[in-house]
Design a protein around this motif. Structure first.
Motif, short mmCIF file in Angstrom:
data_model
loop_
_atom_site.label_atom_id
_atom_site.label_comp_id
_atom_site.label_asym_id
_atom_site.label_seq_id
_atom_site.Cartn_x
_atom_site.Cartn_y
_atom_site.Cartn_z
N LYS A 57 0.83 -1.20 0.00
CA LYS A 57 0.00 0.00 0.00
C LYS A 57 0.87 1.25 0.00
O LYS A 57 1.92 1.31 0.65
CB LYS A 57 -0.93 0.01 1.22
N GLN A 58 0.38 2.23 -0.75
CA GLN A 58 0.97 3.57 -0.73
C GLN A 58 -0.19 4.53 -0.56
O GLN A 58 -0.87 4.86 -1.54
CB GLN A 58 1.71 3.88 -2.03
N LYS A 59 -0.45 4.95 0.65
CA LYS A 59 -1.57 5.86 0.94
C LYS A 59 -2.86 5.27 0.38
O LYS A 59 -3.33 4.23 0.83
CB LYS A 59 -1.29 7.25 0.39
N ARG A 60 -3.48 5.88 -0.61
CA ARG A 60 -4.75 5.40 -1.14
C ARG A 60 -4.57 4.35 -2.25
O ARG A 60 -5.55 3.84 -2.78
CB ARG A 60 -5.55 6.58 -1.70
N THR A 62 -3.39 0.63 -3.54
CA THR A 62 -3.12 -0.74 -3.11
C THR A 62 -2.72 -1.57 -4.32
O THR A 62 -3.44 -1.60 -5.32
CB THR A 62 -4.34 -1.38 -2.44
N ASP A 83 -4.92 12.15 -9.17
CA ASP A 83 -4.66 10.77 -9.61
C ASP A 83 -4.73 10.64 -11.13
O ASP A 83 -4.40 9.59 -11.68
CB ASP A 83 -5.69 9.82 -9.00
#
Lengths: 112, 114
Positions: A57-60, A62, A83
């Protein structure tokens, strides 16, 4: 021919909705990498997965690597306008001398 | 931020001209690559090098040529540009014992051939 397939080709979501892109290889990959390319920019490395079934995971964001090491996914929770871009998966394939083979990419657009 | 540079960033030239796109990296990476990418489309590998004096053609046939005389420098040359060469050209480099390592991309050169 293309060894790494990516779907969908394009997705347009409302800000706050989730987004997922999928990557499938016809052969087992030693690793899978994900890159993001902002509009008008160049690809930037996000992450590399190596182990079967691995989840990172990187913040929001996955990232998952399938058990058979042939598929992967990138899931973004509650998308934001930042994004926006094209997300590419890439993996080394023996057929191409272990060079990285990139998927065609998924273009993400976010409506605010 | 990766230290890989490309010049020029934008180039508009006439048909038949000879051009060289420059790519340099200061990371000491052995492996370097050239990709061609049309807007919103996939990356096509056109050339790669695994070290000095080593160059190979990529998966997409290209009329361009490359050279690798120094580790840090991997220029791409078009002897006679044509409108079909209009595209973005991305240079990348990587470290590692195989070609499957993380790649660092330069900012790209947007080429337009009239």
């Amino acid at each position: 021919g293309q060894q790494v397939m990516q779907i969908p080709q394009y997705q347009h979501v409302q800000e706050g909705e989730d987004f997922t892109t999928y990557c499938n290889s016809s052969t087992t990959l030693s690793n899978i990498q994900w890159y993001k390319q902002r509009p008008g920019g160049h690809p930037v490395f996000l992450i590399q997965l190596v182990k079967s079934g691995e989840v990172k995971k990187q913040k929001r964001l996955t990232f998952q690597f399938g058990e058979a090491k042939k598929n992967s996914s990138l899931h973004i929770t509650a998308t934001q306008t930042t994004d926006v871009g094209t997300y590419f998966c890439a993996g080394p394939t023996e057929e191409y001398g272990n060079k990285l083979v990139f998927g065609a990419g998924t273009i993400l657009r976010v409506k605010s | 931020e990766a230290d890989i540079y490309q010049t020029p960033r934008y180039l508009v030239i006439g048909t038949g001209k000879k051009i060289t796109l420059e790519c340099s990296q200061t990371m000491g990476h052995d492996k370097m690559y050239w990709y061609q990418q049309d807007p919103g489309m996939e990356l096509h590998l056109i050339h790669y090098s695994y070290g000095v004096n080593s160059t190979e053609k990529g998966d997409l046939s290209s009329e361009s040529t490359v050279s690798r005389i120094r580790t840090e420098h991997f220029p791409l040359t078009l002897e006679s540009a044509r409108p079909s060469h209009t595209s973005q050209y991305l240079c990348a480099s990587s470290l590692g014992s195989s070609g499957g390592a993380e790649q660092f991309f330069g900012p790209g050169t947007r080429l337009t051939v009239l």
